[in-house]
Design a protein around this motif. Structure first.
Motif, PDB file in Angstrom:
ATOM      1  N   THR A 190      -5.527  -0.217   6.485  1.00  0.00           N
ATOM      2  CA  THR A 190      -6.695   0.322   7.178  1.00  0.00           C
ATOM      3  C   THR A 190      -6.400   0.516   8.666  1.00  0.00           C
ATOM      4  O   THR A 190      -5.799  -0.338   9.313  1.00  0.00           O
ATOM      5  N   ALA A 191      -6.845   1.651   9.213  1.00  0.00           N
ATOM      6  CA  ALA A 191      -6.749   1.971  10.642  1.00  0.00           C
ATOM      7  C   ALA A 191      -5.313   2.132  11.135  1.00  0.00           C
ATOM      8  O   ALA A 191      -5.062   2.074  12.333  1.00  0.00           O
ATOM      9  N   LEU A 192      -4.368   2.305  10.214  1.00  0.00           N
ATOM     10  CA  LEU A 192      -2.985   2.548  10.604  1.00  0.00           C
ATOM     11  C   LEU A 192      -2.647   4.018  10.362  1.00  0.00           C
ATOM     12  O   LEU A 192      -3.173   4.638   9.435  1.00  0.00           O
ATOM     13  N   ASP A 193      -1.767   4.588  11.194  1.00  0.00           N
ATOM     14  CA  ASP A 193      -1.392   5.977  10.973  1.00  0.00           C
ATOM     15  C   ASP A 193      -0.522   6.076   9.719  1.00  0.00           C
ATOM     16  O   ASP A 193       0.005   5.083   9.216  1.00  0.00           O
ATOM     17  N   VAL A 194      -0.381   7.291   9.207  1.00  0.00           N
ATOM     18  CA  VAL A 194       0.250   7.475   7.899  1.00  0.00           C
ATOM     19  C   VAL A 194       1.706   7.006   7.886  1.00  0.00           C
ATOM     20  O   VAL A 194       2.196   6.507   6.857  1.00  0.00           O
ATOM     21  N   THR A 195       2.388   7.137   9.010  1.00  0.00           N
ATOM     22  CA  THR A 195       3.788   6.697   9.059  1.00  0.00           C
ATOM     23  C   THR A 195       3.883   5.184   8.906  1.00  0.00           C
ATOM     24  O   THR A 195       4.686   4.661   8.121  1.00  0.00           O
ATOM     25  N   VAL A 196       3.033   4.465   9.655  1.00  0.00           N
ATOM     26  CA  VAL A 196       3.024   3.004   9.577  1.00  0.00           C
ATOM     27  C   VAL A 196       2.523   2.561   8.205  1.00  0.00           C
ATOM     28  O   VAL A 196       3.022   1.583   7.637  1.00  0.00           O
ATOM     29  N   GLN A 197       1.542   3.282   7.651  1.00  0.00           N
ATOM     30  CA  GLN A 197       1.066   2.962   6.305  1.00  0.00           C
ATOM     31  C   GLN A 197       2.214   2.973   5.302  1.00  0.00           C
ATOM     32  O   GLN A 197       2.367   2.046   4.503  1.00  0.00           O
ATOM     33  N   ALA A 198       3.016   4.028   5.347  1.00  0.00           N
ATOM     34  CA  ALA A 198       4.139   4.146   4.422  1.00  0.00           C
ATOM     35  C   ALA A 198       5.132   3.006   4.616  1.00  0.00           C
ATOM     36  O   ALA A 198       5.657   2.454   3.637  1.00  0.00           O
ATOM     37  N   GLN A 199       5.376   2.617   5.870  1.00  0.00           N
ATOM     38  CA  GLN A 199       6.297   1.520   6.147  1.00  0.00           C
ATOM     39  C   GLN A 199       5.759   0.202   5.594  1.00  0.00           C
ATOM     40  O   GLN A 199       6.510  -0.590   5.008  1.00  0.00           O
ATOM     41  N   ILE A 200       4.449  -0.033   5.764  1.00  0.00           N
ATOM     42  CA  ILE A 200       3.831  -1.269   5.278  1.00  0.00           C
ATOM     43  C   ILE A 200       3.901  -1.335   3.754  1.00  0.00           C
ATOM     44  O   ILE A 200       4.238  -2.369   3.169  1.00  0.00           O
ATOM     45  N   LEU A 201       3.614  -0.236   3.087  1.00  0.00           N
ATOM     46  CA  LEU A 201       3.641  -0.214   1.625  1.00  0.00           C
ATOM     47  C   LEU A 201       5.059  -0.411   1.100  1.00  0.00           C
ATOM     48  O   LEU A 201       5.267  -1.142   0.123  1.00  0.00           O
ATOM     49  N   ASP A 202       6.031   0.231   1.745  1.00  0.00           N
ATOM     50  CA  ASP A 202       7.434   0.035   1.350  1.00  0.00           C
ATOM     51  C   ASP A 202       7.841  -1.418   1.531  1.00  0.00           C
ATOM     52  O   ASP A 202       8.551  -1.992   0.688  1.00  0.00           O
TER      53      ASP A 202
ATOM     54  N   HIS B 137      -9.468   1.468  -0.402  1.00  0.00           N
ATOM     55  CA  HIS B 137     -10.276   2.653  -0.688  1.00  0.00           C
ATOM     56  C   HIS B 137      -9.374   3.862  -0.927  1.00  0.00           C
ATOM     57  O   HIS B 137      -9.850   4.915  -1.349  1.00  0.00           O
ATOM     58  N   ASP B 138      -8.100   3.710  -0.628  1.00  0.00           N
ATOM     59  CA  ASP B 138      -7.155   4.826  -0.635  1.00  0.00           C
ATOM     60  C   ASP B 138      -6.519   4.969  -2.014  1.00  0.00           C
ATOM     61  O   ASP B 138      -5.673   4.164  -2.407  1.00  0.00           O
ATOM     62  N   LEU B 139      -6.912   5.998  -2.743  1.00  0.00           N
ATOM     63  CA  LEU B 139      -6.364   6.197  -4.080  1.00  0.00           C
ATOM     64  C   LEU B 139      -4.903   6.618  -4.032  1.00  0.00           C
ATOM     65  O   LEU B 139      -4.175   6.464  -5.016  1.00  0.00           O
ATOM     66  N   GLY B 140      -4.448   7.138  -2.881  1.00  0.00           N
ATOM     67  CA  GLY B 140      -3.028   7.439  -2.724  1.00  0.00           C
ATOM     68  C   GLY B 140      -2.193   6.173  -2.737  1.00  0.00           C
ATOM     69  O   GLY B 140      -1.101   6.141  -3.314  1.00  0.00           O
ATOM     70  N   VAL B 141      -2.706   5.114  -2.111  1.00  0.00           N
ATOM     71  CA  VAL B 141      -2.035   3.815  -2.129  1.00  0.00           C
ATOM     72  C   VAL B 141      -1.982   3.277  -3.558  1.00  0.00           C
ATOM     73  O   VAL B 141      -0.964   2.746  -4.010  1.00  0.00           O
ATOM     74  N   ILE B 142      -3.095   3.434  -4.280  1.00  0.00           N
ATOM     75  CA  ILE B 142      -3.151   2.983  -5.672  1.00  0.00           C
ATOM     76  C   ILE B 142      -2.121   3.716  -6.518  1.00  0.00           C
ATOM     77  O   ILE B 142      -1.397   3.118  -7.323  1.00  0.00           O
ATOM     78  N   ALA B 143      -2.027   5.040  -6.325  1.00  0.00           N
ATOM     79  CA  ALA B 143      -1.085   5.834  -7.106  1.00  0.00           C
ATOM     80  C   ALA B 143       0.349   5.406  -6.860  1.00  0.00           C
ATOM     81  O   ALA B 143       1.187   5.447  -7.763  1.00  0.00           O
ATOM     82  N   GLU B 144       0.647   4.972  -5.634  1.00  0.00           N
ATOM     83  CA  GLU B 144       2.013   4.597  -5.281  1.00  0.00           C
ATOM     84  C   GLU B 144       2.375   3.190  -5.719  1.00  0.00           C
ATOM     85  O   GLU B 144       3.513   2.935  -6.113  1.00  0.00           O
ATOM     86  N   MET B 145       1.412   2.261  -5.684  1.00  0.00           N
ATOM     87  CA  MET B 145       1.751   0.853  -5.828  1.00  0.00           C
ATOM     88  C   MET B 145       1.280   0.187  -7.116  1.00  0.00           C
ATOM     89  O   MET B 145       1.933  -0.715  -7.623  1.00  0.00           O
ATOM     90  N   ALA B 146       0.128   0.600  -7.642  1.00  0.00           N
ATOM     91  CA  ALA B 146      -0.530  -0.201  -8.679  1.00  0.00           C
ATOM     92  C   ALA B 146       0.021   0.047 -10.080  1.00  0.00           C
ATOM     93  O   ALA B 146       0.177   1.197 -10.497  1.00  0.00           O
ATOM     94  N   ASP B 147       0.304  -1.027 -10.787  1.00  0.00           N
ATOM     95  CA  ASP B 147       0.625  -0.945 -12.212  1.00  0.00           C
ATOM     96  C   ASP B 147      -0.655  -0.814 -13.029  1.00  0.00           C
ATOM     97  O   ASP B 147      -0.720  -0.050 -13.990  1.00  0.00           O
ATOM     98  N   ASP B 148      -1.668  -1.594 -12.643  1.00  0.00           N
ATOM     99  CA  ASP B 148      -2.983  -1.536 -13.282  1.00  0.00           C
ATOM    100  C   ASP B 148      -4.042  -1.325 -12.208  1.00  0.00           C
ATOM    101  O   ASP B 148      -3.841  -1.677 -11.039  1.00  0.00           O
ATOM    102  N   VAL B 149      -5.179  -0.765 -12.618  1.00  0.00           N
ATOM    103  CA  VAL B 149      -6.256  -0.464 -11.674  1.00  0.00           C
ATOM    104  C   VAL B 149      -7.570  -1.023 -12.214  1.00  0.00           C
ATOM    105  O   VAL B 149      -7.889  -0.889 -13.403  1.00  0.00           O
ATOM    106  N   LEU B 150      -8.319  -1.655 -11.314  1.00  0.00           N
ATOM    107  CA  LEU B 150      -9.654  -2.159 -11.616  1.00  0.00           C
ATOM    108  C   LEU B 150     -10.635  -1.433 -10.701  1.00  0.00           C
ATOM    109  O   LEU B 150     -10.529  -1.534  -9.475  1.00  0.00           O
ATOM    110  N   VAL B 151     -11.566  -0.696 -11.290  1.00  0.00           N
ATOM    111  CA  VAL B 151     -12.581   0.020 -10.521  1.00  0.00           C
ATOM    112  C   VAL B 151     -13.857  -0.815 -10.552  1.00  0.00           C
ATOM    113  O   VAL B 151     -14.355  -1.148 -11.634  1.00  0.00           O
ATOM    114  N   MET B 152     -14.389  -1.153  -9.375  1.00  0.00           N
ATOM    115  CA  MET B 152     -15.577  -2.000  -9.293  1.00  0.00           C
ATOM    116  C   MET B 152     -16.765  -1.227  -8.737  1.00  0.00           C
ATOM    117  O   MET B 152     -16.613  -0.364  -7.878  1.00  0.00           O
ATOM    118  N   TYR B 153     -17.938  -1.567  -9.270  1.00  0.00           N
ATOM    119  CA  TYR B 153     -19.186  -0.985  -8.783  1.00  0.00           C
ATOM    120  C   TYR B 153     -20.302  -2.000  -8.989  1.00  0.00           C
ATOM    121  O   TYR B 153     -20.442  -2.566 -10.084  1.00  0.00           O
TER     122      TYR B 153
END
Length: 349
Positions: free
Chosen positions: A182-194, A212-228
């Motif tokens: 959250t609140a990080l630019d996309v370059t730093v986001q990619a570095q943190i996820l890596d 909240h970022d579904l792009g992060v989910i697509a890159e990292m998650a093996d399983d996904v839990l959607v909550m409401y």
């Protein structure tokens, strides 16, 4: 049995106006070395449920029930002292805002080293050396010098790296990352996820990532839990959830994501209305006041009856909480042409 098994977790907060059901009957599993992504709007119960795993609701007014089995041990049945010994060592958390999570009066190195000394009988010198080592591992430049800096002297990305160093300094078997980009630019986001992925492979940790970022989910998650509204409304493998979702709320989340390769003039398709009050949630399916597909369900079933979290139409492991009889057909015919018209064109070609 899964390494982490959460069963019927309820976290309720008594208030003068009534009971706030922040998490209401949540269940999921997580294997060691795997990543679970938890998504949903603010107020859906993501952070509250993860805080319960760490025992952070103890000595508060929260009423917590259910089971949280970590490697066979129910964390909810441990004493405060037993939980304190596990917190930070067996299970650790990277908090959402590192600037507020870190104490402004103490140096970064002091706080990272303290997390190590709590669980190891070592001198301050040894703990500081370990802190320097971890800061170096997470990519802090000149860690032997920056270890004596204060949090405000670090950039946002560096503070987030320092929080990761603090979370991983004891090699926890379960790591919870609450909005780590959250609140990080996309370059730093990619570095943190890596960085998280590299460290997960090294330590073979189980990881829960809240975002909240579904792009992060697509890159990292093996399983996904959607909550409401404090409940799981869809649960399954990352590939199934992102390519063949079967819950209208998940459709809404996917429709709200801008397509950088699509028409620049195209408007986003937001979910109408606001998240429900957890003090007085809607009857039946909590999403029904905002759902554009409730007219496809016969009668007042959406209003009167809470749907079970049951297997969907494709696989037994893909669970959805919805009364729609053929959600896959609705998704293919109505939702997919709106959010990914290029995929529809490919199929037709």
């Amino acid at each position: 049995m899964a390494f982490l098994s959460v069963r019927d977790l309820k976290v309720h907060f008594p208030t003068v106006d009534g009971i706030v059901k922040a998490t209401d009957g949540l269940s999921f599993d997580l294997e060691k070395g795997k990543t679970l992504g938890i998504v949903g709007e603010s107020g859906s119960g993501k952070s509250v449920s993860s805080s319960a795993i760490l025992g952070l609701h103890r000595k508060t007014s929260a009423m917590v029930s259910g089971e949280i089995l970590l490697d066979g041990t129910d964390l909810l049945k441990l004493s405060d002292e037993q939980m304190r010994r596990r917190r930070g060592k067996d299970v650790a958390m990277i908090f959402q805002d590192p600037l507020s999570a870190m104490h402004p009066y103490y140096t970064v190195g002091n706080q990272v080293a303290e997390a190590y000394r709590v669980h190891h009988n070592v001198s301050k010198k040894v703990a500081k050396a370990r802190a320097v080592e971890m800061l170096d591992r997470v990519g802090i430049p000149q860690p032997d010098r920056r270890v004596d800096d204060y949090p405000h002297q670090f950039s946002g990305g560096m503070r987030q790296r320092a929080m990761i160093a603090m979370g991983l300094i004891n090699n926890p078997s379960l790591l919870i990352a609450d909005e780590p980009t959250t609140a990080l630019d996309v370059t730093v986001q990619a570095q943190i996820l890596d960085l998280l992925q590299d460290l997960q492979k090294e330590f073979e940790s189980a990881v829960i990532i809240i975002t909240h970022d579904l792009g992060v989910i697509a890159e990292m998650a093996d399983d996904v839990l959607v909550m409401y509204a404090g409940r799981a409304v869809e649960y399954g493998s990352g590939n199934e959830i992102l390519t063949h979702p079967e819950m209208p709320y998940t459709w809404g989340l996917l429709s709200s994501v801008p397509d950088v390769t699509g028409d620049t003039e195209a408007r986003l398709i937001p979910i109408p209305g606001n998240p429900p009050s957890l003090l007085n949630p809607p009857s039946g399916c909590a999403f029904h006041p905002r759902c554009a597909h409730r007219d496809k369900v016969p009668g007042d079933l959406c209003v009167t009856t809470l749907p079970e979290l049951a297997p969907g139409t494709r696989t037994e492991t893909h669970l959805k909480r919805c009364h729609l009889a053929n959600p896959d057909v609705v998704y293919e015919q109505e939702i997919l042409p709106e959010i990914a018209p290029e995929l529809v064109e490919e199929k037709q070609a």
